[in-house]
Motif scaffolding. Sequence first.
Motif, PDB file in Angstrom:
ATOM      1  N   ALA A  36       9.440  -8.132  -2.001  1.00  0.00           N
ATOM      2  CA  ALA A  36       8.216  -7.336  -1.981  1.00  0.00           C
ATOM      3  C   ALA A  36       8.542  -5.891  -1.663  1.00  0.00           C
ATOM      4  CB  ALA A  36       7.238  -7.885  -0.953  1.00  0.00           C
ATOM      5  N   VAL A  37       7.863  -4.982  -2.343  1.00  0.00           N
ATOM      6  CA  VAL A  37       8.069  -3.543  -2.175  1.00  0.00           C
ATOM      7  C   VAL A  37       6.724  -2.887  -1.896  1.00  0.00           C
ATOM      8  CG1 VAL A  37       8.754  -1.410  -3.352  1.00  0.00           C
ATOM      9  CG2 VAL A  37      10.105  -3.491  -3.647  1.00  0.00           C
ATOM     10  N   SER A  38       6.683  -2.010  -0.922  1.00  0.00           N
ATOM     11  CA  SER A  38       5.462  -1.275  -0.598  1.00  0.00           C
ATOM     12  C   SER A  38       5.193  -0.211  -1.643  1.00  0.00           C
ATOM     13  CB  SER A  38       5.594  -0.625   0.784  1.00  0.00           C
ATOM     14  OG  SER A  38       4.547   0.301   0.997  1.00  0.00           O
ATOM     15  N   GLY A  39       3.980  -0.212  -2.169  1.00  0.00           N
ATOM     16  CA  GLY A  39       3.607   0.842  -3.105  1.00  0.00           C
ATOM     17  C   GLY A  39       3.414   2.185  -2.426  1.00  0.00           C
ATOM     18  N   THR A  40       3.278   2.182  -1.121  1.00  0.00           N
ATOM     19  CA  THR A  40       3.051   3.429  -0.397  1.00  0.00           C
ATOM     20  C   THR A  40       4.272   4.332  -0.439  1.00  0.00           C
ATOM     21  OG1 THR A  40       1.475   2.328   1.076  1.00  0.00           O
ATOM     22  CG2 THR A  40       2.427   4.420   1.840  1.00  0.00           C
ATOM     23  N   ASP A  41       5.445   3.745  -0.148  1.00  0.00           N
ATOM     24  CA  ASP A  41       6.663   4.570  -0.084  1.00  0.00           C
ATOM     25  C   ASP A  41       7.865   3.955  -0.798  1.00  0.00           C
ATOM     26  OD1 ASP A  41       7.331   2.497   1.603  1.00  0.00           O
ATOM     27  OD2 ASP A  41       7.379   3.712   3.433  1.00  0.00           O
ATOM     28  N   GLY A  42       7.684   2.799  -1.452  1.00  0.00           N
ATOM     29  CA  GLY A  42       8.777   2.170  -2.182  1.00  0.00           C
ATOM     30  C   GLY A  42       9.743   1.387  -1.325  1.00  0.00           C
ATOM     31  N   SER A  43       9.458   1.247  -0.046  1.00  0.00           N
ATOM     32  CA  SER A  43      10.370   0.522   0.845  1.00  0.00           C
ATOM     33  C   SER A  43      10.217  -0.983   0.666  1.00  0.00           C
ATOM     34  CB  SER A  43      10.103   0.900   2.295  1.00  0.00           C
ATOM     35  OG  SER A  43       8.781   0.525   2.674  1.00  0.00           O
TER      36      SER A  43
END
Length: 316
Positions: free
Chosen positions: A107-114
């Motif tokens: 899973a990757v955060s859409g907020t910052d790509g982390s």
Amino acid sequence: MRRTTTARRGLAAAALALTLGLSLAACSGDAGADPSASPSASSTSAASAADTAALAKVTVEGDAGAKPTVTLPSTPFTVTSLVARVVDEGTGAEITEGQTVSVHELAVSGTDGSAIGDTYSGTPESIVADDQLAPPLHDVLVGQKVGVRILIAAPGDSGTNVYFAEVVDAKDTPPVPARAEGEAVTPPAGLPTVTLDADGKPSITPLTTAAPTTLVSQTLIKGAGAPVTADQTLTVNYTGWLWDGTQFDSSWDTGDHATFALSGVIPGWTQGLTGQTVGSQVLLIIPPDLGYGATASGKIPANSTLVFVVDILAAS
């Protein structure tokens, strides 16, 4: 019951099991490949053209079977609806309707790509490829082959997250019983009385005494299956009440079993069901610190002691 709400299958198997599991949960390209080049790369018609185009720009690098690198075209990355596409088609057996598929996920955060989390260093998650899945996820699983790698973008209250999933196995799903079956166990005195109707749906007679301050996990029916482990995905029927007997949720009322990763639920469920055997019915009394604590959740007020009767129908 998930950490934030009661478990249900649906939003991309609750967007595959990473939001759901690492919850729902809990619900995957060759290095350097252009994701939009796959012949199956388009999403379902339910997604907007803009969301489909946005997901097509997300790139995946890494070999099959290994933890990939997922790169967003820009941040914050957002979509307005659930959208999914095939990155690489598999070469194994065809995935058919109703099978249980094992998937590794990232899973990757859409907020910052982390990176939010992944299963590549542990056990794959299991979901059932049937029509209870959100249509975009269903459409990129059923009819594909084992080894298929997909991307999913799912909007949520805290922003969009992107999920990579790689199917590593698919097996026929054993039929799930409707209720717990096994040897009845007489509980000790001092617990709410549980009564079952003809179909097995539970009700309780609450107590007027003070709620216990530690977890109670009392077997009511002892099933003959294997002991549950904390890394498994469970299929259950359950009803939940506040300590005063007010019901706040029940899978019996919806007519649908609940399926979730045991690692992705409130601690009282994880601790109280681990070690119980498949087929069992368990009474859980969960103090606030193992439930939702000082945070209200839906119909559950803050600092609530929770009472559940859980039928463990299957584990994988």
